[in-house]
Motif scaffolding. Structure first.
Motif, PDB file in Angstrom:
ATOM      1  N   PHE A  68       0.836  -1.207   0.000  1.00  0.00           N
ATOM      2  CA  PHE A  68       0.000   0.000   0.000  1.00  0.00           C
ATOM      3  C   PHE A  68       0.872   1.259   0.000  1.00  0.00           C
ATOM      4  CE2 PHE A  68      -1.953   3.379   2.546  1.00  0.00           C
ATOM      5  CZ  PHE A  68      -3.028   3.684   1.728  1.00  0.00           C
ATOM      6  N   VAL A  69       1.909   1.265   0.832  1.00  0.00           N
ATOM      7  CA  VAL A  69       2.813   2.431   0.893  1.00  0.00           C
ATOM      8  C   VAL A  69       3.501   2.627  -0.447  1.00  0.00           C
ATOM      9  CG1 VAL A  69       4.932   3.302   1.960  1.00  0.00           C
ATOM     10  CG2 VAL A  69       3.151   2.303   3.387  1.00  0.00           C
ATOM     11  N   ALA A  70       3.950   1.534  -1.070  1.00  0.00           N
ATOM     12  CA  ALA A  70       4.627   1.641  -2.364  1.00  0.00           C
ATOM     13  C   ALA A  70       3.688   2.198  -3.433  1.00  0.00           C
ATOM     14  CB  ALA A  70       5.170   0.274  -2.781  1.00  0.00           C
ATOM     15  N   VAL A  71       2.439   1.719  -3.457  1.00  0.00           N
ATOM     16  CA  VAL A  71       1.460   2.208  -4.439  1.00  0.00           C
ATOM     17  C   VAL A  71       1.156   3.683  -4.196  1.00  0.00           C
ATOM     18  CG1 VAL A  71      -0.959   2.002  -5.170  1.00  0.00           C
ATOM     19  CG2 VAL A  71       0.438  -0.050  -4.896  1.00  0.00           C
ATOM     20  N   PHE A  72       1.018   4.059  -2.934  1.00  0.00           N
ATOM     21  CA  PHE A  72       0.727   5.454  -2.608  1.00  0.00           C
ATOM     22  C   PHE A  72       1.880   6.373  -3.039  1.00  0.00           C
ATOM     23  CE2 PHE A  72       0.603   8.997   0.516  1.00  0.00           C
ATOM     24  CZ  PHE A  72      -0.621   9.533   0.141  1.00  0.00           C
TER      25      PHE A  72
END
Length: 200
Positions: free
Chosen positions: A148-152
């Motif tokens: 999720f952090v990487a996508v954000f």
């Protein structure tokens, strides 16, 4: 009649001497027992980490050291050895455990299944023993959160690149607009000068 009290004093002296000797012998026997020190009784780790279950012991002679693993699924023997000799490692922990002469063991690449209580028992040659417990909790790294952090972060980078591109286009348009306006002003001023020359 006076010599009899002297004999009683001798008997008292002998019994006190025997009592002191027994206490000293008991103290010596007690000091020959096993003592065990565990610097860290609870360890938190993450998956795939190497963990050291550290202990220190003192005793007379060469003891037998045994580690067991206790969990919800029961008790399982990990390893048993005498310092200076080859360790007898169970099949479940083969190639996953390393022993040290001070009684410590190292577990390689732990998983969630390794969470539980690790019990060490140090047994002296005379038969006295001491045990201690270390609690190990292994938690999983939450890859979903990292995803999720990487996508954000990727989304923020895309938005930033779009904004930078828009600013560049706006800057180019403004520059062209200003250039045209200057050109028009220049033409109008030259026309006014020409008209003034004709009128004169």
């Amino acid at each position: 009649m006076r010599p009899r009290p002297r004999r009683r004093r001798r008997h008292r002296g002998i019994s006190l001497g025997l009592l002191a000797l027994c206490l000293a012998a008991a103290g010596c026997l007690q000091s020959q027992g096993v003592s065990l020190y565990i610097p860290q009784a609870a360890i938190n780790a993450t998956v795939e980490e190497d963990i050291l279950l550290s202990v220190e012991y003192s005793c007379h002679g060469i003891p037998t050291i045994e580690w067991k693993y206790t969990s919800n699924w029961g008790v399982q023997k990990i390893v048993e050895w005498k310092p200076g000799t080859q360790a007898n490692v169970s099949q479940s922990h083969k190639d996953r455990v390393c022993t040290f002469d001070n009684g410590s063991i190292q577990l390689f690449s732990v998983g969630v299944r390794d969470s539980g209580y690790y019990v060490i028992t140090v047994t002296e040659q005379l038969g006295s023993s001491q045990f201690g417990t270390i609690m190990l909790h292994v938690s999983e790294v939450l890859y979903e959160d990292l995803h999720f952090v990487a996508v954000f972060l990727a989304f923020l980078a895309a938005v930033a690149s779009v904004l930078i591109s828009l600013m560049w286009v706006c800057n180019k348009c403004a520059y062209k607009f200003q250039r045209k306006r200057r050109h028009k002003l220049k033409e109008s001023t030259t026309e006014e000068i020409e008209l003034q020359d004709i009128e004169c």
